[in-house]
Design a protein around this motif. Sequence first.
Motif, PDB file in Angstrom:
ATOM      1  N   SER A   1      -2.240   3.093   5.102  1.00 22.67           N
ATOM      2  CA  SER A   1      -1.692   2.083   4.185  1.00 22.67           C
ATOM      3  C   SER A   1      -1.242   0.848   4.941  1.00 22.67           C
ATOM      4  CB  SER A   1      -0.535   2.678   3.385  1.00 22.67           C
ATOM      5  OG  SER A   1       0.567   2.955   4.233  1.00 22.67           O
TER       6      SER A   1
ATOM      7  N   MET B   1       0.815  -1.205   0.000  1.00 17.32           N
ATOM      8  CA  MET B   1       0.000   0.000   0.000  1.00 17.32           C
ATOM      9  C   MET B   1       0.851   1.259   0.000  1.00 17.32           C
ATOM     10  SD  MET B   1      -2.635  -1.616  -0.262  1.00 17.32           S
ATOM     11  CE  MET B   1      -3.588  -0.158  -0.586  1.00 17.32           C
TER      12      MET B   1
ATOM     13  N   LEU C   1      -1.065  -4.279  -5.707  1.00 10.29           N
ATOM     14  CA  LEU C   1      -0.726  -2.873  -5.473  1.00 10.29           C
ATOM     15  C   LEU C   1      -0.491  -2.140  -6.785  1.00 10.29           C
ATOM     16  CD1 LEU C   1       1.678  -3.156  -2.405  1.00 10.29           C
ATOM     17  CD2 LEU C   1      -0.712  -2.486  -2.417  1.00 10.29           C
TER      18      LEU C   1
ATOM     19  N   ALA D   1      -2.779  -2.791   4.592  1.00  7.89           N
ATOM     20  CA  ALA D   1      -1.906  -3.930   4.291  1.00  7.89           C
ATOM     21  C   ALA D   1      -2.213  -5.106   5.214  1.00  7.89           C
ATOM     22  CB  ALA D   1      -0.447  -3.505   4.427  1.00  7.89           C
TER      23      ALA D   1
ATOM     24  N   THR E   1      -3.758  -1.689  -8.624  1.00  8.14           N
ATOM     25  CA  THR E   1      -4.546  -0.606  -8.027  1.00  8.14           C
ATOM     26  C   THR E   1      -4.004   0.752  -8.428  1.00  8.14           C
ATOM     27  OG1 THR E   1      -5.033  -2.035  -6.137  1.00  8.14           O
ATOM     28  CG2 THR E   1      -5.417   0.328  -5.862  1.00  8.14           C
TER      29      THR E   1
ATOM     30  N   ILE F   1       0.383   3.194  -3.234  1.00  6.89           N
ATOM     31  CA  ILE F   1      -0.829   4.004  -3.319  1.00  6.89           C
ATOM     32  C   ILE F   1      -0.669   5.279  -2.504  1.00  6.89           C
ATOM     33  CG2 ILE F   1      -3.302   4.007  -2.852  1.00  6.89           C
ATOM     34  CD1 ILE F   1      -3.305   1.023  -3.273  1.00  6.89           C
TER      35      ILE F   1
ATOM     36  N   SER G   1       1.354  -9.527  -3.486  1.00  3.97           N
ATOM     37  CA  SER G   1       0.951  -8.202  -3.025  1.00  3.97           C
ATOM     38  C   SER G   1       1.306  -7.128  -4.045  1.00  3.97           C
ATOM     39  CB  SER G   1       1.625  -7.892  -1.685  1.00  3.97           C
ATOM     40  OG  SER G   1       1.270  -8.835  -0.705  1.00  3.97           O
TER      41      SER G   1
END
Length: 317
Positions: free
Chosen positions: A39, A1, A198, A43, A201, A4, A194
């Motif tokens: 974040s 995260m 990520l 996560a 996204t 992001i 992951s």
Amino acid sequence: MTAIASFVVVILPAQESLLGSQKIPPVDLQTTVWLIVASLVLALVLNGLSTILFRVLEGYYLPGFIRRRRTLRHFKKLELYKLEARRLRKRYNALLKSSDATSSQSQSVALASDAYGVGISYGLAWEKVARYPVTPLQLGPTKFANAMRSLETYGYQRYQLDSQALWSELLSVAPESLRHDEANTNAVVNFFVSLVYLSLTLAVLCAATVIREDEGIAIWATGGMALGVCIVSYHLSIVSIQAWSSAVCALVNVGRVPLAAQLGLKIPPTLREEREMWLLVGQLVTYPYNEQRARRLDRYSLEVKRTQKWPRRKSEG
């Protein structure tokens, strides 16, 4: 995260708002800290959803007709990989035989060198085959699913030991070095999985920003790189599963002997009998108790010597 959060902190303030033409003000330190905390929390939530995230990559939620079509496609690819591996194996053996039979030393060295190159190609071809489960009925609709099923079905295919049902027990008796290797290789797979989500996204966020922007070259570049990272991470996750599979296979091979002892069982002298024993153990821990299976499993029980004689109950009257 973190990716992001970086998007929100660094890139988004320089772009126009998704809700209008106004610029988003730069993010201050307090907001940045909250974004980082959020974040990390997200996560942790995603870590709890790891089973669902894995199943998405394995194609569990695809429509039935798509899943069947893709599974058939992977079955055909597996057959081609096997044919290629057999062809290279035959050529390798033929080159070695010719190298041994020739009387010329220079020609023998040349043939041996060719055999070495073919041997490397054979090893690479067999790696592709090893990323699929042995049983065709276990084939899945994606490369990720097949790599995972190859790992998950190893114990049952070799020993009829259900490593999925007995995973905690296997970890409890495995050597520390094997547990360490399994945890490290598993962490690598989790990292790339992951990274797939990520980066995907981030690519979606960039695409949503571009829709509201007249000029978004930087966002296009960021989204394109994020999509590229997503694709590369997916393929690296499949490659890393093979390293994880090696650790799991070693854990099954080595851990089954002390596991049998901890369960009060002895390893039979033949592999056929051992396969029957582990099949019964798997059924015992998976299904409700069955007296007939229990009696069959008693044949493999260790002989327990009593160290204390219990007094007999005196009859009343």
